[in-house]
Each structure stands twice: as C-alpha cells, then as structure tokens.
Design a protein around this motif. Structure first.
Motif, PDB file in Angstrom:
ATOM      1  N   ARG A   1       0.787  -1.170   0.135  1.00 58.71           N
ATOM      2  CA  ARG A   1      -0.089  -0.007   0.111  1.00 58.71           C
ATOM      3  C   ARG A   1       0.727   1.256   0.093  1.00 58.71           C
ATOM      4  N   TYR A   2       2.028   1.185   0.603  1.00 56.15           N
ATOM      5  CA  TYR A   2       2.966   2.135   0.541  1.00 56.15           C
ATOM      6  C   TYR A   2       3.431   2.829  -0.912  1.00 56.15           C
ATOM      7  N   LEU A   3       3.076   1.942  -2.150  1.00 54.76           N
ATOM      8  CA  LEU A   3       3.411   2.520  -3.246  1.00 54.76           C
ATOM      9  C   LEU A   3       2.209   3.436  -3.771  1.00 54.76           C
ATOM     10  N   ASN A   4       1.094   3.098  -3.208  1.00 52.52           N
ATOM     11  CA  ASN A   4       0.029   4.100  -3.769  1.00 52.52           C
ATOM     12  C   ASN A   4       0.333   5.476  -3.080  1.00 52.52           C
ATOM     13  N   GLN A   5       1.001   5.466  -2.000  1.00 54.89           N
ATOM     14  CA  GLN A   5       1.189   6.591  -1.213  1.00 54.89           C
ATOM     15  C   GLN A   5       2.533   7.108  -1.572  1.00 54.89           C
ATOM     16  N   ASN A   6       3.160   6.713  -2.773  1.00 58.33           N
ATOM     17  CA  ASN A   6       4.484   7.206  -3.196  1.00 58.33           C
ATOM     18  C   ASN A   6       5.777   7.256  -2.220  1.00 58.33           C
ATOM     19  N   GLN A   7       5.587   6.287  -1.250  1.00 59.37           N
ATOM     20  CA  GLN A   7       6.802   5.998  -0.519  1.00 59.37           C
ATOM     21  C   GLN A   7       7.594   4.850  -0.849  1.00 59.37           C
ATOM     22  N   TYR A   8       7.898   5.005  -2.218  1.00 58.00           N
ATOM     23  CA  TYR A   8       9.046   4.279  -2.901  1.00 58.00           C
ATOM     24  C   TYR A   8      10.167   3.893  -2.353  1.00 58.00           C
ATOM     25  N   GLU A   9      10.852   4.550  -1.664  1.00 57.86           N
ATOM     26  CA  GLU A   9      11.988   4.137  -0.996  1.00 57.86           C
ATOM     27  C   GLU A   9      11.848   3.378   0.163  1.00 57.86           C
ATOM     28  N   VAL A  10      10.605   3.554   0.981  1.00 56.44           N
ATOM     29  CA  VAL A  10      10.385   2.695   1.875  1.00 56.44           C
ATOM     30  C   VAL A  10      10.024   1.124   1.595  1.00 56.44           C
TER      31      VAL A  10
END
Length: 525
Positions: free
Chosen positions: A67-76
């Motif tokens: 779900r972090y991809l959808n929040q643009n947390q690509y590095e995490v």
C-alpha cells in the motif's frame, strides 16, 4: 546453557560500556545484536519485557508494504522488500513465505489493473517474479469461504510471515552469545551528563519489584530505541516531541470458523483502507487499524487495547469479505493492539504517515525511531554508523554479513522433536530435551503449543512474569480463549518449581495475568 541469575547480571553491569541501548523491541534488539557482533561492549536495558510493546503486537508480517506504493513511499517499499528477501534467506526457520490473494469483483477492473502494475513493481524491487492472475474458480478453490457474489477473478503475490516476538528474542539471545548483556525490567530513570552537558550514561532502576535502588552506568554512547516511547527519554533533555503514536488493532479468529491457508489482502468497504486476513499459529488474524492513541489511555492503562469502534470496524470487514462464514463475536479468540512510532508529519490521516526511520543526535543521545519491523537491520546500521565517531575507533562493522547465525536444526542422536519446535528454539532446546525422560509433544489445550516449550522458555529465556511467558515467549495468551486460563492448573506445579514461585507468588501472577488479558486482549465492552 542456563542463563545467569538476575542478581548476578545486575551486579555485573556497574562499569563503563561502549554502548547502552535503551529499549528491547525489534529496533533495540537489532542494534544490540549488531553492536555485539562488531565487538563492542554493549548493554541493552528494557523497562518492561523484551518485545513488550509494538514488537509483539504487529500484523506478524515481514513485508514491503504494497500500500505504500499508492502513497508514493517508494524508498520505504524498496528498502523493505530487499530486507524481506534477506530475512527469507538468512532466517528461514522463523520468516516464512506467505501467499496473498487479492479478489476482483465486478466493477473493480480498473483497481485490478492498478494492483497488477503495483505487483510488477513490487516484485522488481525485490529482484523476484512471483505474482500473477487467478481465475474465479481458482480463487474459490483456494479460499472457498470468500464472498462469491460478483467475484470475477483474482491476483496473487508473496510476502512473508513471522512470530514477531520470537524474532526479537532471537536477536537478543544471539547478541548475548556474542558477548553483549541484556536486562529486561530495567527502567532508565535518568540520563547522565558530562561537563560538556552531553549524555554520558544512564541512571537505571529495577522494575521487577525486587528493589527500588537506582544505579548509574557510564557509556561512550547511549542509543534511544524505545519506539512509541521515544519522546519520554528525549524529554529528559527537554526536547520537543517528534513521535505521533498510532494504534493498530487486530482480531484473532477461531480457525475452525474461518479457515485460510493463504493470506487475503482487501480494502475495507467503508474507507478503502488496505487490510489483511493472515493464517497464524492455527488461527486467523484480521487487521489492522490506524488511529491516533489518546494520551489519557496511556495514563490510565498499562497496555494498549482495542476499543469498541475498532472492533465493530473489523467485524464489518469480516462480514463483508466472508459473509457465508458466519463469524460472530463468540468466534473471536482474542484481540490485541500495538502502538506504532510514527515520526510527526503534516498529513492529517494516520494511514498516510511515512514509515521511514530517522536518527536524531541531541546532546550526545542518539535516537533511532520510525521505521517498521522489516527494516530493523537498516535502522541498526543507521544509528551505529552515526555512533562510530563517538566510539573512538572501536567496533568492526561488516554490514554485508547476515544479522543472524545459522541455527542448528538437525536431529541429534537419540533426540527427536517436531521440526517447528527445533526451528523456533534451535540446538539449546534439543540439548535440554536430552535431559528429560518425558518428551511428550502433544499440543496443549487445542492449540499448536506444547507444554514442553512453555517449560523450556520459562527456564531459559529471562521470564519474570507469567505474561512474559504466555504472551511473548509462547503465544498461548493470543491463540487460546481467555488467555489459556483453562491451561493454568496443568502448568502450575512445574512452573512454580522452575520460577521458584510460592503459592502466594503463583496466585499473584495468575491474578496479574488474567487482569492483563481482560483489559488488553479481550473483546471490548
């Protein structure tokens, strides 16, 4: 090998250390193990029990966070999937691959295409390729209880599952074998300062009820790894808060009522938050929520707990995803809630907060916070790299080496044990079995847990209270109704002997344990 008595450990720690780690969750345990491997004299101090906080109350996942991809947390996400792959390789006896299903219903084709693009990126980040489409028939074959009305197709991908508390204990035990010293129920009550007003050690007090004496211990470096309680220690330096405590709650459902062999990823029907159904230790877990945790809750209650609103919210999800399973309140075995140490940001939504970790250096105190269970190794690396100039050349760090030892999981001559127990406890458990005449591995009280592992962990793993044993060393308190209260009479005699508990001690421990179960692990209201 028998652990040293607590009295001897307390007497042995009153000298200067290279590094003192405050906090015995996954972050502190990772720092402790890495520091010990580097040859540093390192002491870990935990105010409660090891893994008492967030690290025994997670969703049990080692994952990148799709779900972090959808929040643009690509590095995490990138860091997390890489660490997941390392853990699958380096500690396969604890971290297991787990298949996740995503169901696609009529009208959801656009979101399905979006998910598929996300899965491709997710697997590329982890340098693997293990996802794909499923027909409607295959989804129903794999998960016959899922809602069939409107079901069109599905997707699958892989993450991993773990017993979070055992992962913490494994790191601490390995750190001790490498020469480190760790103490639970050792509360840091103050920070020592040198003439330059920099932190130079800690004041610590026993929290096991045996003494109120406070001692001072010097160190070249003090690391604050207290997770949700980060600001308590920083507050001793009059620093402004940086943590937003968020509560994540879960339900533990009777597997006989809701049977899963794969995990389910789904969006909650009310607010479209990503949630999971996860098969774990003979149960099915559903979670998690994201709510700010009120300060008044912490002031009134010793441990976090699920509230009625969260309970109803998750039951709504259960009924939406598995309407034919007929899951009722009586089918909930237990509940649990943990606090996440989220670094404050501008976002008003708890679910949209970043999971990136951060290191703060303040008057010589190093604080590592934020992050998630999966990235604990990177967090240890970040804070220890920051500490190197303060260590005056001490420590030899080799970050390419695995942060776990290979566990001896082969049978020993004349000693047979179930492989899952050997995987969890390793060679010391097999050696201990060799001293026993009765090696009955029959599961206990309808769970997957055996009395033998309860006795072994009571004897070898720094247990102080009954809840340490039944909620964290083994997970009877989560997977059996009323915290396994019906099993306690069967355990009493042997545990009294191992723990040197009188009849009064036993009754106090049982009362304490059942109160904790009622307040923090039961159905609210």
């Amino acid at each position: 090998m028998q652990p040293l008595p607590r009295e001897q450990v307390w007497e042995s720690i009153q000298h200067p250390w290279d590094l003192i780690v405050v906090g015995g969750g996954i972050t502190g345990a990772g720092v402790f193990r890495a520091a010990a491997a580097a040859g540093l004299q390192v002491l870990l101090l935990e105010a409660n029990d090891y893994a008492f906080g967030t690290s025994s109350r997670s969703s049990k996942l080692v994952h990148g966070g799709l779900r972090y991809l959808n929040q643009n947390q690509y590095e995490v996400t990138f860091e997390s999937v890489r660490e997941r792959q390392k853990m699958l390789k380096n500690v396969p006896e604890l971290v297991k691959p787990l298949c996740f299903l995503i169901s696609n219903y009529a009208g959801g084709e656009i979101s399905t295409r979006k998910y598929l693009i996300g899965l491709i990126l997710y697997d590329l980040m982890g340098s693997k390729w293990d996802h794909g489409r499923l027909s409607r028939e295959k989804v129903l074959e794999l998960c016959p209880q899922i809602r069939s009305e409107g079901l069109v197709s599905g997707l699958f991908y892989y993450d991993a599952v773990v017993d979070d508390a055992r992962l913490v204990l494994r790191l601490i035990e390995e750190g001790k074998q490498l020469g480190g010293t760790a103490l639970n129920y050792a509360r840091v009550t103050g920070l020592l300062r040198n003439l330059r007003h920099e932190v130079s050690g800690v004041a610590v007090q026993r929290a096991d009820g045996s003494s109120q004496e406070e001692i001072e211990i010097a160190a070249s470096v003090v690391v604050n790894a207290t997770g949700p309680w980060t600001d308590t220690l920083r507050g001793m330096l009059a620093r402004n808060p940086v943590i937003r405590k968020q509560r994540g709650s879960h339900l533990v459902i009777d597997r006989a009522k809701l049977t899963l062999d794969q995990a389910i990823t789904f969006n909650h029907p009310v607010d479209q938050r990503t949630m999971f159904f996860i098969p774990w230790l003979g149960t099915t877990i559903v979670g998690t929520t994201d709510l700010d945790h009120p300060q008044e809750y912490e002031e009134r209650y010793h441990e976090p707990f699920i509230d009625r609103q969260e309970f109803d919210y998750m039951m709504q999800a259960v009924h939406a995803v598995f309407p034919m399973a007929g899951v009722e309140t009586a089918d909930i075995i237990s509940t649990y809630a943990g606090l996440r140490p989220i670094i404050r940001a501008d976002s008003s939504s708890p679910s949209a907060q970043s999971r990136k970790h951060q290191v703060f250096e303040e008057n010589g105190l190093l604080t590592i916070t934020g992050g998630k269970l999966t990235t604990f190794r990177l967090m240890a690396k970040a804070v220890l790299e920051r500490a190197r100039p303060m260590l005056e050349g001490k420590g030899s760090f080799h970050w390419r080496k695995p942060l776990f030892d290979r566990v001896y999981t082969q049978p020993m001559p004349g000693i047979q044990a179930p492989q899952d127990l050997t995987n969890r406890y390793g060679k010391p458990f097999l050696e201990w079995l060799g001293s026993l005449e009765n090696r009955d591995f029959t599961p206990f009280c309808g769970t997957t847990i055996t009395p033998l592992e309860i006795y072994y962990t009571a004897e070898h793993e720094s247990v102080v209270h009954l809840d340490d044993l039944l909620l964290r060393r083994v997970r009877l308190g989560l997977v059996d109704r009323e915290g396994g209260a019906a099993c306690l009479p069967h355990l009493k005699e042997r545990l009294q002997y191992i723990m040197n508990w009188s009849e009064l001690d036993w009754n106090r421990e049982v009362d304490r344990y059942l109160r904790i179960i009622r307040e923090s692990y039961s159905i609210p209201g």
